[in-house]
Design a protein around this motif. Structure first.
Motif, PDB file in Angstrom:
ATOM      1  N   VAL A 192       0.840  -1.208   0.000  1.00  0.00           N
ATOM      2  CA  VAL A 192       0.000   0.000   0.000  1.00  0.00           C
ATOM      3  C   VAL A 192       0.870   1.251   0.000  1.00  0.00           C
ATOM      4  CG1 VAL A 192      -1.735   1.288   1.329  1.00  0.00           C
ATOM      5  CG2 VAL A 192      -1.960  -1.182   1.059  1.00  0.00           C
ATOM      6  N   PHE A 193       1.985   1.249   0.737  1.00  0.00           N
ATOM      7  CA  PHE A 193       2.912   2.377   0.699  1.00  0.00           C
ATOM      8  C   PHE A 193       3.386   2.645  -0.727  1.00  0.00           C
ATOM      9  CE2 PHE A 193       4.238   2.030   5.344  1.00  0.00           C
ATOM     10  CZ  PHE A 193       3.716   3.260   5.673  1.00  0.00           C
ATOM     11  N   ILE A 194       3.749   1.588  -1.420  1.00  0.00           N
ATOM     12  CA  ILE A 194       4.243   1.740  -2.791  1.00  0.00           C
ATOM     13  C   ILE A 194       3.150   2.296  -3.697  1.00  0.00           C
ATOM     14  CG2 ILE A 194       5.054   0.458  -4.817  1.00  0.00           C
ATOM     15  CD1 ILE A 194       6.556  -1.393  -2.799  1.00  0.00           C
ATOM     16  N   LEU A 195       1.943   1.754  -3.579  1.00  0.00           N
ATOM     17  CA  LEU A 195       0.834   2.228  -4.416  1.00  0.00           C
ATOM     18  C   LEU A 195       0.478   3.684  -4.121  1.00  0.00           C
ATOM     19  CD1 LEU A 195      -1.510  -0.897  -4.361  1.00  0.00           C
ATOM     20  CD2 LEU A 195      -0.182  -0.028  -6.296  1.00  0.00           C
ATOM     21  N   VAL A 196       0.328   4.018  -2.858  1.00  0.00           N
ATOM     22  CA  VAL A 196      -0.039   5.391  -2.496  1.00  0.00           C
ATOM     23  C   VAL A 196       1.099   6.349  -2.819  1.00  0.00           C
ATOM     24  CG1 VAL A 196      -0.631   6.908  -0.556  1.00  0.00           C
ATOM     25  CG2 VAL A 196      -1.712   4.668  -0.760  1.00  0.00           C
ATOM     26  N   GLY A 197       2.313   5.960  -2.479  1.00  0.00           N
ATOM     27  CA  GLY A 197       3.467   6.812  -2.772  1.00  0.00           C
ATOM     28  C   GLY A 197       3.633   7.057  -4.259  1.00  0.00           C
ATOM     29  N   GLY A 198       3.325   6.057  -5.086  1.00  0.00           N
ATOM     30  CA  GLY A 198       3.396   6.240  -6.540  1.00  0.00           C
ATOM     31  C   GLY A 198       2.337   7.190  -7.056  1.00  0.00           C
ATOM     32  N   GLN A 199       1.202   7.274  -6.373  1.00  0.00           N
ATOM     33  CA  GLN A 199       0.113   8.147  -6.811  1.00  0.00           C
ATOM     34  C   GLN A 199       0.268   9.582  -6.306  1.00  0.00           C
ATOM     35  OE1 GLN A 199      -2.509   7.404  -8.897  1.00  0.00           O
ATOM     36  NE2 GLN A 199      -1.360   5.524  -9.254  1.00  0.00           N
ATOM     37  N   ILE A 200       0.639   9.755  -5.057  1.00  0.00           N
ATOM     38  CA  ILE A 200       0.657  11.111  -4.493  1.00  0.00           C
ATOM     39  C   ILE A 200       2.052  11.603  -4.132  1.00  0.00           C
ATOM     40  CG2 ILE A 200      -1.690  10.865  -3.601  1.00  0.00           C
ATOM     41  CD1 ILE A 200      -0.512  10.533  -0.786  1.00  0.00           C
ATOM     42  N   GLY A 201       3.057  10.761  -4.186  1.00  0.00           N
ATOM     43  CA  GLY A 201       4.421  11.167  -3.876  1.00  0.00           C
ATOM     44  C   GLY A 201       4.842  10.771  -2.471  1.00  0.00           C
ATOM     45  N   VAL A 202       6.149  10.748  -2.283  1.00  0.00           N
ATOM     46  CA  VAL A 202       6.725  10.288  -1.025  1.00  0.00           C
ATOM     47  C   VAL A 202       6.393  11.235   0.128  1.00  0.00           C
ATOM     48  CG1 VAL A 202       8.901   9.813   0.183  1.00  0.00           C
ATOM     49  CG2 VAL A 202       8.585   9.046  -2.169  1.00  0.00           C
ATOM     50  N   PHE A 203       6.576  12.549  -0.083  1.00  0.00           N
ATOM     51  CA  PHE A 203       6.371  13.494   1.016  1.00  0.00           C
ATOM     52  C   PHE A 203       4.903  13.576   1.445  1.00  0.00           C
ATOM     53  CE2 PHE A 203      10.402  15.097  -0.826  1.00  0.00           C
ATOM     54  CZ  PHE A 203      11.196  14.861   0.282  1.00  0.00           C
ATOM     55  N   ALA A 204       3.994  13.513   0.493  1.00  0.00           N
ATOM     56  CA  ALA A 204       2.571  13.525   0.836  1.00  0.00           C
ATOM     57  C   ALA A 204       2.198  12.246   1.593  1.00  0.00           C
ATOM     58  CB  ALA A 204       1.721  13.674  -0.421  1.00  0.00           C
ATOM     59  N   THR A 205       2.791  11.125   1.200  1.00  0.00           N
ATOM     60  CA  THR A 205       2.532   9.865   1.887  1.00  0.00           C
ATOM     61  C   THR A 205       3.024   9.932   3.330  1.00  0.00           C
ATOM     62  OG1 THR A 205       2.756   8.672  -0.193  1.00  0.00           O
ATOM     63  CG2 THR A 205       2.929   7.371   1.824  1.00  0.00           C
ATOM     64  N   LEU A 206       4.250  10.446   3.517  1.00  0.00           N
ATOM     65  CA  LEU A 206       4.792  10.583   4.867  1.00  0.00           C
ATOM     66  C   LEU A 206       3.975  11.568   5.696  1.00  0.00           C
ATOM     67  CD1 LEU A 206       8.620  10.558   4.076  1.00  0.00           C
ATOM     68  CD2 LEU A 206       7.240   8.713   5.046  1.00  0.00           C
ATOM     69  N   ALA A 207       3.496  12.634   5.080  1.00  0.00           N
ATOM     70  CA  ALA A 207       2.667  13.609   5.788  1.00  0.00           C
ATOM     71  C   ALA A 207       1.352  12.969   6.230  1.00  0.00           C
ATOM     72  CB  ALA A 207       2.397  14.823   4.904  1.00  0.00           C
TER      73      ALA A 207
ATOM     74  N   VAL B 115      -2.596   1.989  19.408  1.00  0.00           N
ATOM     75  CA  VAL B 115      -1.344   1.354  18.964  1.00  0.00           C
ATOM     76  C   VAL B 115      -1.338   1.212  17.441  1.00  0.00           C
ATOM     77  CG1 VAL B 115      -0.021  -0.805  19.019  1.00  0.00           C
ATOM     78  CG2 VAL B 115      -0.896   0.177  21.139  1.00  0.00           C
ATOM     79  N   LEU B 116      -2.475   0.807  16.879  1.00  0.00           N
ATOM     80  CA  LEU B 116      -2.556   0.660  15.422  1.00  0.00           C
ATOM     81  C   LEU B 116      -2.359   1.994  14.710  1.00  0.00           C
ATOM     82  CD1 LEU B 116      -5.502  -1.876  15.076  1.00  0.00           C
ATOM     83  CD2 LEU B 116      -3.096  -2.297  14.539  1.00  0.00           C
ATOM     84  N   LEU B 117      -2.899   3.076  15.270  1.00  0.00           N
ATOM     85  CA  LEU B 117      -2.744   4.381  14.627  1.00  0.00           C
ATOM     86  C   LEU B 117      -1.332   4.936  14.784  1.00  0.00           C
ATOM     87  CD1 LEU B 117      -6.179   6.009  15.367  1.00  0.00           C
ATOM     88  CD2 LEU B 117      -5.229   5.464  13.149  1.00  0.00           C
ATOM     89  N   LEU B 118      -0.653   4.563  15.827  1.00  0.00           N
ATOM     90  CA  LEU B 118       0.732   5.019  15.987  1.00  0.00           C
ATOM     91  C   LEU B 118       1.707   4.183  15.172  1.00  0.00           C
ATOM     92  CD1 LEU B 118       0.775   5.862  19.793  1.00  0.00           C
ATOM     93  CD2 LEU B 118       0.743   7.453  17.867  1.00  0.00           C
ATOM     94  N   THR B 119       1.259   3.013  14.735  1.00  0.00           N
ATOM     95  CA  THR B 119       2.080   2.172  13.866  1.00  0.00           C
ATOM     96  C   THR B 119       1.989   2.716  12.446  1.00  0.00           C
ATOM     97  OG1 THR B 119       1.576   0.252  15.238  1.00  0.00           O
ATOM     98  CG2 THR B 119       2.433  -0.183  13.029  1.00  0.00           C
ATOM     99  N   PRO B 120       3.114   3.017  11.821  1.00  0.00           N
ATOM    100  CA  PRO B 120       3.046   3.582  10.464  1.00  0.00           C
ATOM    101  C   PRO B 120       2.432   2.590   9.467  1.00  0.00           C
ATOM    102  CG  PRO B 120       5.254   3.798  11.386  1.00  0.00           C
ATOM    103  CD  PRO B 120       4.472   2.926  12.311  1.00  0.00           C
ATOM    104  N   GLY B 121       1.477   3.063   8.730  1.00  0.00           N
ATOM    105  CA  GLY B 121       0.848   2.242   7.703  1.00  0.00           C
ATOM    106  C   GLY B 121      -0.603   2.597   7.510  1.00  0.00           C
ATOM    107  N   PHE B 122      -1.073   2.406   6.297  1.00  0.00           N
ATOM    108  CA  PHE B 122      -2.450   2.747   5.967  1.00  0.00           C
ATOM    109  C   PHE B 122      -3.424   1.649   6.399  1.00  0.00           C
ATOM    110  CE2 PHE B 122      -0.011   5.331   2.920  1.00  0.00           C
ATOM    111  CZ  PHE B 122      -0.483   6.578   3.305  1.00  0.00           C
TER     112      PHE B 122
END
Length: 166
Positions: A21-36, A85-92
């Protein structure tokens, strides 16, 4: 299905799914937007955890003040903790699961699912004898014993003896 197998598949599958999901979202909106987005969901999750946690503590206190066991409230508290805990864990994927656990009807449905599979028995002593409460419906069964029908015996093999605790 075996609970151990489910845990193993979850521990392996969720990180793989998160990476995809990181790869898919990052490919669509960019790395910085994904991290934000990940940072924003962590901040929102912290605020929700604080708000719902304090609200839940007030409900637990009200239940105990009324002389009732706050079982459902404690179950909701555990689910709110898992949501945080789930929300503090990085990931969609974990964020989606965490946000779902913050929705009271979802927590209530999970609680009902769990309660229907539990068989809880409590025993309390009163002046008239022992009162046993069993099952999810909480049907009362009174066991009234005379003094000669029961006794208190010390078990010499118990691991809880004071001389064994040292």
């Amino acid at each position: 299905m075996n609970p151990g197998l489910i845990l193993l598949l979850s521990l392996l599958g969720i990180p793989i799914l998160e990476i995809a999901v990181f790869i898919l979202v990052g490919g669509q909106i960019g790395v910085f937007a994904t991290l934000a987005m990940i940072f924003v969901t962590a901040v929102i999750g912290t605020a929700l955890l604080r708000h719902q946690g304090f609200s839940l503590l007030a409900r637990v206190r009200a239940e105990t003040d009324a002389g009732r066991v706050p079982g459902e409230e404690l179950g909701h508290g555990a689910m709110i903790l898992v949501a945080g805990v789930l929300l503090l864990t990085p990931g969609f994927v974990t964020d989606a699961l965490g946000f779902l656990l913050f929705v009271p009807p979802v927590r209530h449905a999970i609680w009902r699912f769990i309660v229907t599979r539990l068989d809880v028995s409590t025993i309390s002593m009163s002046a008239g004898g022992f009162r046993a409460r069993s099952g999810p419906q909480g049907q009362d069964h009174v066991v009234d014993l005379d003094e000669d029908e029961w006794s208190r015996k010390n078990n010499p093999d118990t691991p809880w003896r004071q001389d064994r605790l040292r």
